[in-house]
Design a protein around this motif. Structure first.
Motif, PDB file in Angstrom:
ATOM      1  N   TYR A  15      50.212  19.130  19.880  1.00  0.00           N
ATOM      2  CA  TYR A  15      49.361  18.849  18.722  1.00  0.00           C
ATOM      3  C   TYR A  15      49.849  17.635  17.942  1.00  0.00           C
ATOM      4  CZ  TYR A  15      46.567  22.953  19.578  1.00  0.00           C
ATOM      5  OH  TYR A  15      45.717  23.858  20.156  1.00  0.00           O
ATOM      6  N   LYS A  18      48.215  14.745  19.585  1.00  0.00           N
ATOM      7  CA  LYS A  18      46.789  14.704  19.225  1.00  0.00           C
ATOM      8  C   LYS A  18      46.620  14.200  17.795  1.00  0.00           C
ATOM      9  CE  LYS A  18      45.876  18.791  22.111  1.00  0.00           C
ATOM     10  NZ  LYS A  18      45.237  18.256  23.279  1.00  0.00           N
ATOM     11  N   ALA A  19      47.529  14.606  16.900  1.00  0.00           N
ATOM     12  CA  ALA A  19      47.453  14.173  15.500  1.00  0.00           C
ATOM     13  C   ALA A  19      47.649  12.667  15.382  1.00  0.00           C
ATOM     14  CB  ALA A  19      48.480  14.920  14.658  1.00  0.00           C
ATOM     15  N   LEU A 110      44.575  18.121  12.152  1.00  0.00           N
ATOM     16  CA  LEU A 110      43.396  17.830  12.978  1.00  0.00           C
ATOM     17  C   LEU A 110      42.116  18.330  12.310  1.00  0.00           C
ATOM     18  CD1 LEU A 110      44.848  18.765  16.488  1.00  0.00           C
ATOM     19  CD2 LEU A 110      44.666  16.490  15.472  1.00  0.00           C
TER      20      LEU A 110
END
Length: 120
Positions: A15, A18-19, A110
Protein backbone atom coordinates in the motif's frame (compact mmCIF):
# COMPACT_ATOMS: atom_id res chain seq x y z
CA UNK A 1 1.92 20.19 0.10
CA UNK A 2 4.84 17.82 0.67
CA UNK A 3 4.10 14.32 1.96
CA UNK A 4 6.53 11.90 3.57
CA UNK A 5 5.66 8.24 3.04
CA UNK A 6 7.21 6.53 6.05
CA UNK A 7 7.55 2.78 5.49
CA UNK A 8 7.84 3.02 1.71
CA UNK A 9 8.43 -0.04 -0.47
CA UNK A 10 9.33 -0.70 -4.10
CA UNK A 11 7.02 -3.73 -4.07
CA UNK A 12 3.98 -2.87 -6.23
CA UNK A 13 1.59 -4.88 -4.04
CA UNK A 14 2.40 -2.78 -0.94
CA UNK A 15 0.00 0.00 0.00
CA UNK A 16 2.90 2.39 0.57
CA UNK A 17 3.87 1.87 -3.07
CA UNK A 18 0.29 2.48 -4.22
CA UNK A 19 0.19 5.63 -2.05
CA UNK A 20 3.35 7.05 -3.64
CA UNK A 21 1.89 6.47 -7.10
CA UNK A 22 -1.48 7.97 -6.22
CA UNK A 23 0.04 10.98 -4.45
CA UNK A 24 2.11 11.66 -7.58
CA UNK A 25 -0.95 11.22 -9.79
CA UNK A 26 -2.70 13.87 -7.66
CA UNK A 27 0.29 16.20 -8.12
CA UNK A 28 1.61 16.06 -4.55
CA UNK A 29 5.29 16.42 -3.80
CA UNK A 30 6.43 13.12 -2.27
CA UNK A 31 9.48 12.02 -0.32
CA UNK A 32 9.89 8.53 1.06
CA UNK A 33 11.73 6.51 3.68
CA UNK A 34 11.81 2.72 3.78
CA UNK A 35 13.97 -0.08 5.10
CA UNK A 36 15.58 -0.46 1.65
CA UNK A 37 16.65 2.20 -0.83
CA UNK A 38 14.89 2.24 -4.18
CA UNK A 39 12.67 4.28 -6.47
CA UNK A 40 8.94 4.41 -7.18
CA UNK A 41 7.82 6.55 -10.12
CA UNK A 42 10.81 8.84 -9.76
CA UNK A 43 10.46 9.14 -5.98
CA UNK A 44 13.65 8.04 -4.27
CA UNK A 45 13.16 5.82 -1.22
CA UNK A 46 15.75 6.76 1.38
CA UNK A 47 16.95 4.59 4.24
CA UNK A 48 17.38 6.28 7.61
CA UNK A 49 16.13 9.53 9.04
CA UNK A 50 16.63 12.14 6.34
CA UNK A 51 16.37 15.80 7.38
CA UNK A 52 13.52 16.74 5.03
CA UNK A 53 12.18 20.30 5.17
CA UNK A 54 8.60 21.60 4.96
CA UNK A 55 6.80 18.28 5.44
CA UNK A 56 3.07 18.90 5.57
CA UNK A 57 1.86 15.32 6.01
CA UNK A 58 3.49 12.09 7.15
CA UNK A 59 1.58 9.01 6.07
CA UNK A 60 2.60 5.93 8.04
CA UNK A 61 3.04 2.45 6.59
CA UNK A 62 4.88 0.72 9.43
CA UNK A 63 3.53 -1.17 12.40
CA UNK A 64 3.51 0.53 15.83
CA UNK A 65 6.57 -1.40 17.08
CA UNK A 66 8.64 -0.21 14.11
CA UNK A 67 7.49 3.39 14.66
CA UNK A 68 9.16 3.67 18.09
CA UNK A 69 12.65 4.64 16.80
CA UNK A 70 11.00 7.35 14.66
CA UNK A 71 9.09 9.18 17.43
CA UNK A 72 11.62 11.99 17.89
CA UNK A 73 12.27 12.14 14.15
CA UNK A 74 8.57 12.65 13.42
CA UNK A 75 8.23 15.31 16.12
CA UNK A 76 11.35 17.13 14.90
CA UNK A 77 10.01 17.29 11.33
CA UNK A 78 7.02 19.22 12.73
CA UNK A 79 4.49 18.06 10.16
CA UNK A 80 1.02 19.62 10.07
CA UNK A 81 -0.50 16.13 10.38
CA UNK A 82 0.21 12.42 10.55
CA UNK A 83 -2.01 9.82 8.89
CA UNK A 84 -2.19 6.42 10.56
CA UNK A 85 -3.13 4.04 7.77
CA UNK A 86 -4.94 0.79 8.72
CA UNK A 87 -2.68 -1.37 10.89
CA UNK A 88 -0.45 1.54 11.95
CA UNK A 89 -2.66 2.99 14.69
CA UNK A 90 -0.53 3.83 17.74
CA UNK A 91 -1.98 5.46 20.88
CA UNK A 92 1.48 6.21 22.30
CA UNK A 93 2.60 8.14 19.22
CA UNK A 94 -0.80 9.82 18.92
CA UNK A 95 -0.43 11.06 22.51
CA UNK A 96 3.02 12.49 21.68
CA UNK A 97 1.62 14.19 18.59
CA UNK A 98 -1.23 15.68 20.59
CA UNK A 99 1.17 17.06 23.22
CA UNK A 100 3.16 18.69 20.39
CA UNK A 101 0.08 20.17 18.67
CA UNK A 102 0.42 17.97 15.58
CA UNK A 103 -2.85 16.83 14.04
CA UNK A 104 -3.37 13.15 13.30
CA UNK A 105 -6.05 10.87 11.95
CA UNK A 106 -6.72 7.18 11.57
CA UNK A 107 -7.46 7.01 7.86
CA UNK A 108 -6.40 5.50 4.57
CA UNK A 109 -4.36 7.80 2.35
CA UNK A 110 -5.68 6.07 -0.77
CA UNK A 111 -9.30 6.62 0.29
CA UNK A 112 -8.64 10.24 1.31
CA UNK A 113 -7.11 10.95 -2.10
CA UNK A 114 -9.81 9.16 -4.11
CA UNK A 115 -12.62 10.96 -2.23
CA UNK A 116 -11.02 14.43 -2.39
CA UNK A 117 -10.52 14.56 1.38
CA UNK A 118 -6.71 14.47 1.42
CA UNK A 119 -5.97 18.19 1.27
CA UNK A 120 -6.72 20.20 4.37
Amino acid sequence: MKTLVLGASEKPERYSNKAIKMLRRYQHEVVAIGNKVGTVEGVEIHKGMVDFKDIHTITLYMNPKNQIPYYDYILNLQPKRVIFNPGTENLELQSLLQRNNIAFEDACTLVLLSTDQYER
